[in-house]
Design an enzyme around this catalytic site. Structure first.
Site, PDB file in Angstrom:
ATOM      1  N   CYS A   2       0.443  -1.552   0.023  1.00 17.67           N
ATOM      2  CA  CYS A   2       0.036   0.252   0.030  1.00 17.67           C
ATOM      3  C   CYS A   2       1.384   1.268   0.014  1.00 17.67           C
ATOM      4  O   CYS A   2       1.766   1.115   0.432  1.00 17.67           O
ATOM      5  CB  CYS A   2      -0.742   0.099   1.409  1.00 17.67           C
ATOM      6  SG  CYS A   2      -1.954  -1.364   1.360  1.00 17.67           S
ATOM      7  N   ARG A  28       3.918  -0.392  -4.359  1.00 17.88           N
ATOM      8  CA  ARG A  28       4.021  -1.438  -3.615  1.00 17.88           C
ATOM      9  C   ARG A  28       2.433  -2.057  -3.342  1.00 17.88           C
ATOM     10  O   ARG A  28       2.557  -2.298  -2.177  1.00 17.88           O
ATOM     11  CB  ARG A  28       3.704   0.265  -2.501  1.00 17.88           C
ATOM     12  CG  ARG A  28       4.560   1.224  -2.003  1.00 17.88           C
ATOM     13  CD  ARG A  28       4.920   2.301  -1.613  1.00 17.88           C
ATOM     14  NE  ARG A  28       4.436   1.678   0.556  1.00 17.88           N
ATOM     15  CZ  ARG A  28       5.247   1.709   0.945  1.00 17.88           C
ATOM     16  NH1 ARG A  28       6.755   2.089   0.780  1.00 17.88           N
ATOM     17  NH2 ARG A  28       5.378   0.672   2.047  1.00 17.88           N
ATOM     18  N   TRP A  76      -2.488  -2.486  -2.122  1.00 18.75           N
ATOM     19  CA  TRP A  76      -2.194  -4.412  -2.201  1.00 18.75           C
ATOM     20  C   TRP A  76      -3.263  -4.913  -1.087  1.00 18.75           C
ATOM     21  O   TRP A  76      -2.854  -4.309   0.227  1.00 18.75           O
ATOM     22  CB  TRP A  76      -0.668  -4.323  -1.313  1.00 18.75           C
ATOM     23  CG  TRP A  76      -0.512  -5.527  -1.660  1.00 18.75           C
ATOM     24  CD1 TRP A  76       0.282  -6.576  -2.258  1.00 18.75           C
ATOM     25  CD2 TRP A  76      -0.187  -6.976  -1.167  1.00 18.75           C
ATOM     26  NE1 TRP A  76       0.319  -8.060  -3.037  1.00 18.75           N
ATOM     27  CE2 TRP A  76       0.195  -7.873  -1.382  1.00 18.75           C
ATOM     28  CE3 TRP A  76      -1.102  -7.054   0.985  1.00 18.75           C
ATOM     29  CZ2 TRP A  76       0.740  -9.143  -0.699  1.00 18.75           C
ATOM     30  CZ3 TRP A  76      -0.332  -8.432   1.777  1.00 18.75           C
ATOM     31  CH2 TRP A  76      -0.027  -9.507   0.384  1.00 18.75           C
ATOM     32  N   ASN A 102      -2.029   2.334   5.717  1.00 14.07           N
ATOM     33  CA  ASN A 102      -1.153   0.905   5.044  1.00 14.07           C
ATOM     34  C   ASN A 102      -0.979   0.281   6.612  1.00 14.07           C
ATOM     35  O   ASN A 102      -1.056   0.835   7.705  1.00 14.07           O
ATOM     36  CB  ASN A 102      -0.333   1.643   4.771  1.00 14.07           C
ATOM     37  CG  ASN A 102       1.042   0.558   3.976  1.00 14.07           C
ATOM     38  OD1 ASN A 102       0.428  -0.174   3.993  1.00 14.07           O
ATOM     39  ND2 ASN A 102       1.874   0.610   3.775  1.00 14.07           N
ATOM     40  N   GLY A 103      -1.480  -1.285   6.066  1.00 12.22           N
ATOM     41  CA  GLY A 103      -0.922  -2.051   7.653  1.00 12.22           C
ATOM     42  C   GLY A 103      -2.322  -2.915   8.183  1.00 12.22           C
ATOM     43  O   GLY A 103      -3.290  -3.177   7.202  1.00 12.22           O
ATOM     44  N   GLU A 489      18.290 -17.421  -6.315  1.00 13.14           N
ATOM     45  CA  GLU A 489      18.101 -15.705  -6.606  1.00 13.14           C
ATOM     46  C   GLU A 489      17.785 -15.462  -7.997  1.00 13.14           C
ATOM     47  O   GLU A 489      16.775 -15.457  -8.343  1.00 13.14           O
ATOM     48  CB  GLU A 489      19.222 -14.439  -6.775  1.00 13.14           C
ATOM     49  CG  GLU A 489      19.118 -13.551  -7.352  1.00 13.14           C
ATOM     50  CD  GLU A 489      17.692 -12.569  -6.241  1.00 13.14           C
ATOM     51  OE1 GLU A 489      17.146 -13.100  -5.157  1.00 13.14           O
ATOM     52  OE2 GLU A 489      17.461 -11.704  -7.043  1.00 13.14           O
ATOM     53  N   LYS A 493      13.886 -15.023  -9.289  1.00 10.81           N
ATOM     54  CA  LYS A 493      13.265 -13.732 -10.799  1.00 10.81           C
ATOM     55  C   LYS A 493      12.504 -14.331 -11.329  1.00 10.81           C
ATOM     56  O   LYS A 493      11.910 -13.415 -12.169  1.00 10.81           O
ATOM     57  CB  LYS A 493      14.942 -13.262 -10.749  1.00 10.81           C
ATOM     58  CG  LYS A 493      15.819 -12.345 -10.398  1.00 10.81           C
ATOM     59  CD  LYS A 493      15.044 -10.903 -10.553  1.00 10.81           C
ATOM     60  CE  LYS A 493      14.605 -10.752  -9.333  1.00 10.81           C
ATOM     61  NZ  LYS A 493      15.341 -10.576  -7.579  1.00 10.81           N
ATOM     62  N   GLU A 496       8.944 -14.451  -9.910  1.00  9.88           N
ATOM     63  CA  GLU A 496       8.305 -13.639 -10.131  1.00  9.88           C
ATOM     64  C   GLU A 496       7.678 -12.679 -11.098  1.00  9.88           C
ATOM     65  O   GLU A 496       6.951 -12.141 -10.417  1.00  9.88           O
ATOM     66  CB  GLU A 496       9.288 -12.701  -9.399  1.00  9.88           C
ATOM     67  CG  GLU A 496       9.336 -12.695  -7.825  1.00  9.88           C
ATOM     68  CD  GLU A 496      11.041 -11.972  -7.411  1.00  9.88           C
ATOM     69  OE1 GLU A 496      10.879 -11.246  -6.306  1.00  9.88           O
ATOM     70  OE2 GLU A 496      11.832 -11.129  -8.249  1.00  9.88           O
ATOM     71  N   HIS A 512      19.502 -35.818  -5.279  1.00  9.43           N
ATOM     72  CA  HIS A 512      19.112 -37.200  -4.504  1.00  9.43           C
ATOM     73  C   HIS A 512      17.752 -36.551  -4.953  1.00  9.43           C
ATOM     74  O   HIS A 512      16.947 -36.130  -3.850  1.00  9.43           O
ATOM     75  CB  HIS A 512      19.474 -36.035  -3.099  1.00  9.43           C
ATOM     76  CG  HIS A 512      20.848 -36.296  -3.150  1.00  9.43           C
ATOM     77  ND1 HIS A 512      21.060 -38.426  -2.624  1.00  9.43           N
ATOM     78  CD2 HIS A 512      21.843 -35.971  -3.676  1.00  9.43           C
ATOM     79  CE1 HIS A 512      22.669 -37.565  -2.632  1.00  9.43           C
ATOM     80  NE2 HIS A 512      22.857 -36.477  -3.230  1.00  9.43           N
ATOM     81  N   LYS A 611       6.730  -4.343  -3.172  1.00 14.60           N
ATOM     82  CA  LYS A 611       8.109  -4.790  -3.101  1.00 14.60           C
ATOM     83  C   LYS A 611       8.003  -4.626  -1.973  1.00 14.60           C
ATOM     84  O   LYS A 611       9.415  -4.857  -1.411  1.00 14.60           O
ATOM     85  CB  LYS A 611       8.141  -3.091  -3.871  1.00 14.60           C
ATOM     86  CG  LYS A 611       9.702  -2.868  -3.328  1.00 14.60           C
ATOM     87  CD  LYS A 611      10.408  -2.291  -4.903  1.00 14.60           C
ATOM     88  CE  LYS A 611      11.889  -2.232  -4.751  1.00 14.60           C
ATOM     89  NZ  LYS A 611      12.741  -3.667  -4.898  1.00 14.60           N
TER      90      LYS A 611
HETATM   91  C1  G6P Z   1       9.121  -8.431  -0.919  1.00 13.52           C
HETATM   92  C2  G6P Z   1      10.477  -7.786  -2.832  1.00 13.52           C
HETATM   93  C3  G6P Z   1      11.223  -8.682  -2.650  1.00 13.52           C
HETATM   94  C4  G6P Z   1      12.473  -8.128  -1.918  1.00 13.52           C
HETATM   95  C5  G6P Z   1      11.831  -8.837  -0.051  1.00 13.52           C
HETATM   96  C6  G6P Z   1      12.594  -8.566   0.655  1.00 13.52           C
HETATM   97  O1  G6P Z   1       9.115 -10.097  -1.069  1.00 13.52           O
HETATM   98  O2  G6P Z   1       9.085  -8.008  -3.444  1.00 13.52           O
HETATM   99  O3  G6P Z   1      11.409  -7.913  -3.919  1.00 13.52           O
HETATM  100  O4  G6P Z   1      13.227  -8.809  -1.726  1.00 13.52           O
HETATM  101  O5  G6P Z   1      10.036  -8.407  -0.326  1.00 13.52           O
HETATM  102  O6  G6P Z   1      12.598  -6.296   0.505  1.00 13.52           O
HETATM  103  P1  G6P Z   1      13.453  -5.289   1.447  1.00 13.52           P
HETATM  104  O7  G6P Z   1      13.157  -4.699   1.129  1.00 13.52           O
HETATM  105  O8  G6P Z   1      13.716  -6.241   2.730  1.00 13.52           O
HETATM  106  O9  G6P Z   1      14.978  -6.121   0.498  1.00 13.52           O
END
Ligand code: G6P
Length: 616
Positions: A2, A28, A76, A102-103, A489, A493, A496, A512, A611
């Site tokens: 949010c 957000r 969100w 937000n929250g 990672e 990616k 996501e 395994h 994010k």
């Molecule tokens: C969310 C984002 C990720 C990020 C994670 C941790 O899931 O979509 O891209 O890596 O939060 O966020 P931070 O701000 O703590 O690195």
């Protein structure tokens, strides 16, 4: 999670600047959006399900009146499905109090029942509408607006970043925060509030950061912060060194692509000013106050983070192990709370977070501090909760990261952790000055090596592999040692932003279980760069080939042995093994980008993600 923007100005109309700020915050949350103004004696609200573009279309059809005061929100969803009626701002049933939030208000059902008994009517499924009515209720009980907000918040359990506007209190915004970020922006004759600083960079770079349980009263010429007891508090201004241009796409079609291309500069910004070449050491700024003696006393490290930052943390553990010979473990921050409460002893906890606002990460940090442990934060956002609450801090200087899928922040975190490994190694006398200088020089040279990853032939290889990968449903990313977190990672990616199922594994684990998946339709993406794991990775490639699996290999430029085993090669420059993750991650980021592009996905705002995840 949010986004909130609000403004009150002495002169003029704030609608356009609030909307512009809101668009900066779209990463957000983006399932609905809305805006409210006060004009001609009443509050007016427009809200629309979907992205901010839908809200803009609604505003074209059904314009809001010009106003010097406005609040806005991009959502969100937590309580209630994405729908117009659940979008913020929420207004009370008498149309007197409008809020963006937000929250999560955890006790909203109890509060709602109480208010319903008093005759309040509700038109949404949200917790926020309850808050608007609760504030409106107290506003009718002989309390001024600020008192009414404080009274309402004293009844609330949960988290909030909140902005309140009232029909009976023109020219005033009340803001509040608890475990949800909120900053106040300050300019001549104008006050602003937002979930984070990039939303306001086009208006100001001067900020006041609210602490938990504080509230603030904003007018066009004043910003007064109050503690939980209602006493005014003094706060120093924070001058943000990010520029408005950094929060824009700058000619790139997507933020994600721009941010991938920014990585060589991130390397320079995060590292080069911190080199102490004569000593072969690293000098952090004053927020890092750990002395050589203190660094020497730690016996263990604990790394904690979520998402992409967790993968950076895993690399940090390996780097610190190698350069400083200090053992460590890496934990998913959300799991730490369930770990046994052992003595912290001589453990340093390194908490890694791009935003510095991830709820799970903050909760874990506070738990460590409660247990008596010391926390070093690695963070990209000045003034964020992590940056303020960690005992020591290293800022990553990546500039604002807007793409939801994190790229340059990971790069900055790994760079910062490499610097930390040198600092620790020097302080613990594991590295001498010559060795330290060598590691610094490796990092300096990496900047030039990185150019190779952006040359046309490298980009073309990525595009060819992406064309193939866009047609598959599931795949494995494999790496060993330093390349294991990179495999994790790379897989993150891909899933996501393209929604293709992908898992990262240490290559040794393939035999395994995951090997059962391999057939001619099931590819693996293997990181097979030079170093101690090279021969073993070649064996892994053979095992995949023997089962007709397709192979996309990340390999050193000109490596014929890997090329002979692979169907597609993503070439990278050969660099020292400890730094290789910073070159191998680049084609994997680009690969995900190209696959998502080929599939027509929403790259910067993938479905269901946010994010900054500010709820646990
Ligand atoms: C969310 C984002 C990720 C990020 C994670 C941790 O899931 O979509 O891209 O890596 O939060 O966020 P931070 O701000 O703590 O690195």
């Amino acid at each position: 999670m949010c986004g909130i923007v609000a403004a009150v100005a002495q002169h003029g109309d704030v609608r356009a600047s609030v909307l512009k700020g809101l668009k900066t915050l779209e990463y957000r949350g983006y399932d609905s959006a809305g805006m409210a103004v006060f004009a001609e004696g009443s509050l007016e609200v427009r809200r629309k399900m979907g992205k901010i573009a839908n809200l803009e279309a609604e505003l074209d059809r059904n314009e809001l009146p010009a106003s010097n005061i406005a609040i806005a929100h991009t959502r969100w969803a937590t309580h209630g499905v994405p729908a117009d009626r659940n979008a913020h701002p929420h207004i009370d049933d008498q149309q007197k109090i409008v809020v963006v939030h937000n929250g999560i208000i955890e006790n909203y059902l109890d509060l709602r029942a109480l208010l319903a008994e008093k005759g309040h009517e509700f038109h949404s499924d949200t917790d926020t509408e309850v808050l608007a009515n609760l504030i409106a209720y107290y506003r009718t009980q002989d309390l001024d607006l600020h008192q009414a907000v404080r009274k309402a918040l004293s009844k609330v359990e949960g988290a909030y970043g909140l902005v309140v506007m009232s029909a009976d209190d023109p020219g005033i915004l009340i803001v509040a925060r608890l475990d949800s970020p909120l900053v106040v922006g300050v300019a001549e004759g104008e006050s602003y509030a937002a979930s984070d600083m990039p939303a306001l960079l086009h208006l100001t770079r001067k900020f006041l950061i609210l602490e938990n349980r504080e509230t603030a009263v904003l007018t066009d010429r004043s910003q007064t912060i109050f503690d939980v007891d209602g006493n005014p508090v003094e706060r120093d201004y924070l001058h943000c060194d990010w520029t408005p241009e950094q929060a824009e796409k700058g000619g790139f079609p997507h933020f994600m692509l721009k941010e991938i291309y920014e990585q060589p500069d991130v390397l320079a910004r995060t590292a080069f000013d911190r080199f102490h070449d004569t000593e072969g050491d690293v000098e952090f700024e004053s927020e890092f106050s750990l002395t050589n003696e203190e660094l020497g006393q730690f016996e263990r490290l604990r790394f904690m983070a979520m998402g992409t930052s967790l993968h950076a943390a895993q690399l940090g553990q390996k780097m610190l192990g190698q350069l400083a010979k200090i053992p460590g473990e890496t934990l998913n921050a959300s799991e730490f709370l369930y770990s046994p409460e052992l003595e912290e002893g001589h453990t340093l906890t390194v908490v890694v977070s791009q935003s510095g606002e991830t709820a799970d990460t903050l909760r874990a940090m506070r738990e460590v501090q409660k247990r008596g442990g010391r926390v070093l934060g690695i963070c990209n956002v000045q003034g964020s909760t992590l940056a303020r609450e960690a005992d020591d801090l290293i800022l990553t200087h990546c500039g604002p990261e807007v793409g939801v899928a994190s790229t340059k922040a990971f790069f900055g975190q790994v760079t910062a952790l490499y610097l930390l490994a040198i600092r620790f190694g020097r302080a613990r006398k594991v590295l001498d000055a010559d060795a330290g200088r060598g590691y610094l020089q490796d990092l300096r040279e990496l900047r030039h090596h990185l150019d190779a990853s952006f040359r046309p032939e490298a980009l073309e290889s990525v595009k060819i592999a992406a064309k193939y990968l866009a047609g598959i449903r599931s795949c494995l990313f494999l790496g060993r040692s330093m390349q294991h977190p990179v495999a994790l990672e790379g897989a993150l990616k891909l899933k996501e932003i393209s929604y293709i199922h992908a898992e990262g594994y240490p290559a040794g684990e393939m035999k395994h279980g995951p090997i059962a998946l391999i057939d001619e339709d099931f590819p693996i993406i293997a990181i097979a760069t030079p170093g101690i794991t090279y021969e073993k990775m070649l064996s892994t490639l053979q095992e995949v080939r023997a089962r007709s699996g397709k192979i996309i290999a990340v390999a050193a430029i000109g490596d014929q042995r890997v090329a002979d085993s692979a169907d597609y090669v993503l070439p990278v420059p050969a660099v020292p093994e400890l730094l290789a993750p910073l070159v191998t991650i680049v084609p994997l980021q680009l690969l995900s980008y190209e696959v998502a592009l080929a599939l027509g996905k929403d790259i910067d705002q993938p479905r269901n993600l946010a994010k900054s995840v500010t709820v646990e």
